[in-house]
Design a protein around this motif. Structure first.
Motif, mmCIF file in Angstrom:
data_model
loop_
_atom_site.group_PDB
_atom_site.id
_atom_site.type_symbol
_atom_site.label_atom_id
_atom_site.label_comp_id
_atom_site.label_asym_id
_atom_site.label_seq_id
_atom_site.Cartn_x
_atom_site.Cartn_y
_atom_site.Cartn_z
ATOM 1 N N ASP A 154 0.840 -1.217 0.000
ATOM 2 C CA ASP A 154 0.000 0.000 0.000
ATOM 3 C C ASP A 154 0.874 1.266 0.000
ATOM 4 O OD1 ASP A 154 -2.424 -1.272 -0.196
ATOM 5 O OD2 ASP A 154 -3.123 -0.765 1.823
ATOM 6 N N ALA A 155 1.759 1.355 1.006
ATOM 7 C CA ALA A 155 2.559 2.569 1.175
ATOM 8 C C ALA A 155 1.703 3.755 1.608
ATOM 9 C CB ALA A 155 3.370 2.896 -0.088
ATOM 10 N N SER A 156 0.838 3.497 2.574
ATOM 11 C CA SER A 156 0.095 4.578 3.224
ATOM 12 C C SER A 156 1.064 5.364 4.110
ATOM 13 C CB SER A 156 -1.017 3.984 4.092
ATOM 14 O OG SER A 156 -0.431 3.179 5.109
ATOM 15 N N ARG A 157 0.595 6.510 4.578
ATOM 16 C CA ARG A 157 1.450 7.339 5.431
ATOM 17 C C ARG A 157 1.891 6.553 6.686
ATOM 18 N NH1 ARG A 157 -1.970 11.219 6.655
ATOM 19 N NH2 ARG A 157 -1.992 12.171 4.610
ATOM 20 N N ASP A 158 0.954 5.845 7.310
ATOM 21 C CA ASP A 158 1.299 5.071 8.516
ATOM 22 C C ASP A 158 2.284 3.948 8.188
ATOM 23 O OD1 ASP A 158 -0.352 6.646 9.976
ATOM 24 O OD2 ASP A 158 -1.851 5.098 10.408
ATOM 25 N N GLY A 159 2.090 3.339 7.030
ATOM 26 C CA GLY A 159 3.000 2.265 6.621
ATOM 27 C C GLY A 159 4.398 2.801 6.402
ATOM 28 N N LEU A 160 4.492 3.919 5.697
ATOM 29 C CA LEU A 160 5.812 4.499 5.421
ATOM 30 C C LEU A 160 6.472 5.029 6.693
ATOM 31 C CD1 LEU A 160 5.315 6.273 1.965
ATOM 32 C CD2 LEU A 160 6.284 4.025 2.448
ATOM 33 N N ALA A 161 5.646 5.539 7.628
ATOM 34 C CA ALA A 161 6.226 6.019 8.904
ATOM 35 C C ALA A 161 6.844 4.843 9.662
ATOM 36 C CB ALA A 161 5.146 6.701 9.735
ATOM 37 N N ALA A 162 6.148 3.711 9.690
ATOM 38 C CA ALA A 162 6.688 2.521 10.378
ATOM 39 C C ALA A 162 7.945 2.016 9.665
ATOM 40 C CB ALA A 162 5.629 1.424 10.439
ATOM 41 N N LEU A 163 7.959 2.130 8.351
ATOM 42 C CA LEU A 163 9.148 1.729 7.582
ATOM 43 C C LEU A 163 10.328 2.657 7.912
ATOM 44 C CD1 LEU A 163 10.451 0.035 5.295
ATOM 45 C CD2 LEU A 163 9.367 1.578 3.650
ATOM 46 N N ALA A 164 10.048 3.954 7.960
ATOM 47 C CA ALA A 164 11.107 4.919 8.285
ATOM 48 C C ALA A 164 11.667 4.679 9.687
ATOM 49 C CB ALA A 164 10.560 6.348 8.157
ATOM 50 N N GLU A 165 10.809 4.190 10.586
ATOM 51 C CA GLU A 165 11.264 3.899 11.965
ATOM 52 C C GLU A 165 11.970 2.547 12.071
ATOM 53 O OE1 GLU A 165 7.543 3.870 13.990
ATOM 54 O OE2 GLU A 165 7.303 6.056 13.890
ATOM 55 N N GLY A 166 11.916 1.758 11.009
ATOM 56 C CA GLY A 166 12.563 0.446 11.030
ATOM 57 C C GLY A 166 11.684 -0.664 11.579
ATOM 58 N N ARG A 167 10.379 -0.398 11.752
ATOM 59 C CA ARG A 167 9.489 -1.455 12.273
ATOM 60 C C ARG A 167 8.884 -2.289 11.139
ATOM 61 N NH1 ARG A 167 5.791 0.210 16.945
ATOM 62 N NH2 ARG A 167 4.886 1.699 15.501
#
Ligand code: AHR
Length: 324
Positions: free
Chosen positions: A258-271
């Motif tokens: 998907d790459a939603s904002r929440d998904g990308l934020a978790a990716l940026a945090e390394g989760r």
């Protein structure tokens, strides 16, 4: 506003790739003004879905399309009822994003008998007679699953020994669940050590994703990676993994779509570790197709949305202006 009688004869058979990445600037002047569009939406299950609904509403307003929007709450019978109401109301065009792939032939035939063109959006229908709909606008879900699998193959290239993967699938019977599963399975065949040891239906929701992941953690030791069919399920899995005392993204790798904002934020945090894009901003492309269909212009049989995928650095770079 009447639809063109010779519409089906005017279709251009072919495949067109179009970029759906932009927001819904009004196409304008393409013949949509005053057109009555009945749109049956799947539900409200995910951030993707909410963004898709907003995109369609926004684009319809901009284009002057009179939108009759019905939300089906994930039930095929609700979609069937809505589509029959659109037929009774003699709308100019029907569009829908089918909850599941199969079981649409009778309904599509009813729309055809009433002379109302149907545009399939987001999720494909499985029908023997593809002339029952005029065009399909949406992502290539098989390619999305393949991208997820390819990342895992690459990530574990130098590892020796079994890689235990669990898969949190989307809604059973839906096109994205069927096609992402198939694309993923095809890609991980490249490495025999990559093995799916469990799969479950996460219904594209965070709550169900968390529950399915908790079940996997209770049933299996040594899970290495999760492929979740959307961000919401993946974020639910993050919660289950943390609740089990493990570190998502470190102890257990997680790939989502998907790459939603929440998904990308978790990716940026390394989760999360890798996120494949599925773009919900289809509104302006849909209104353009509606305008063409109602004025007898040619439309491609299939419009595929152009999409990418994100690793941690790429997520950090785009997060500040992510629209959904
Ligand atoms: O059909 C698109 C899928 O449906 C999205 O990946 C998911 O988030 C949504 O619910």
């Amino acid at each position: 506003m009447r639809r063109a009688p010779t519409l089906l004869a005017l279709l251009l058979v072919g495949l067109v790739t179009a970029c759906g990445g932009g927001e819904d600037a009004a196409p304008g002047g393409a013949g949509q003004d005053g057109v009555r569009l009945g749109f049956s939406q799947v539900g409200t299950e995910s951030a993707w879905r909410l963004a898709n609904t907003r995109s369609i509403e926004h684009a319809a307003t901009n284009a002057g399309v009179r939108l009759d929007l019905r939300i089906a709450d994930g039930k095929q019978e609700n979609q069937a009822a809505a589509i029959r109401e659109f037929i009774s109301a003699d709308v100019d065009v029907i569009a829908f994003s089918p909850v599941v792939e199969t079981g649409w032939d009778t309904l599509l035939q009813e729309a055809r008998d009433a002379g109302i063109p149907v545009i399939v959006t987001d999720r494909m229908v499985d029908t023997t007679d593809t002339s029952l709909f005029v065009t399909m606008l949406g992502s290539d879900f098989t390619a999305e699953g393949r991208k997820a699998g390819e990342w895992l193959v690459e990530h574990y290239r130098d590892r020796h020994g079994r890689v235990r993967i669990v898969e949190i699938e989307g809604t059973a019977g839906s096109a994205p669940a069927n096609q992402r599963r198939a694309g993923f399975a095809e890609a991980i065949k490249a490495d025999r050590d990559l093995q799916v040891i469990g799969s479950g239906d996460g219904d594209f929701t965070r709550a169900q994703g968390e529950q399915v992941m908790a079940g996997f953690l209770a049933a299996h030791t040594g899970i290495d990676a999760v492929f979740a069919h959307n961000d919401d399920e993946g974020l639910g899995a993050v919660e289950a993994i943390e609740a089990a005392g493990k570190r998502p993204g470190t102890d257990i790798k997680i790939i989502t779509v998907d790459a939603s904002r929440d998904g990308l934020a978790a990716l940026a945090e390394g989760r999360l570790n890798y996120v494949v894009e599925c773009n919900p901003l289809l509104g302006s492309q849909l209104m353009e197709l509606v305008g063409k269909v109602t004025t007898g212009q040619t439309v491609p049989r299939r419009v595929v949305v152009d999409e990418t995928a994100f690793d941690r650095e790429a997520a950090k770079a785009v997060l500040h202006n992510r629209q959904y």
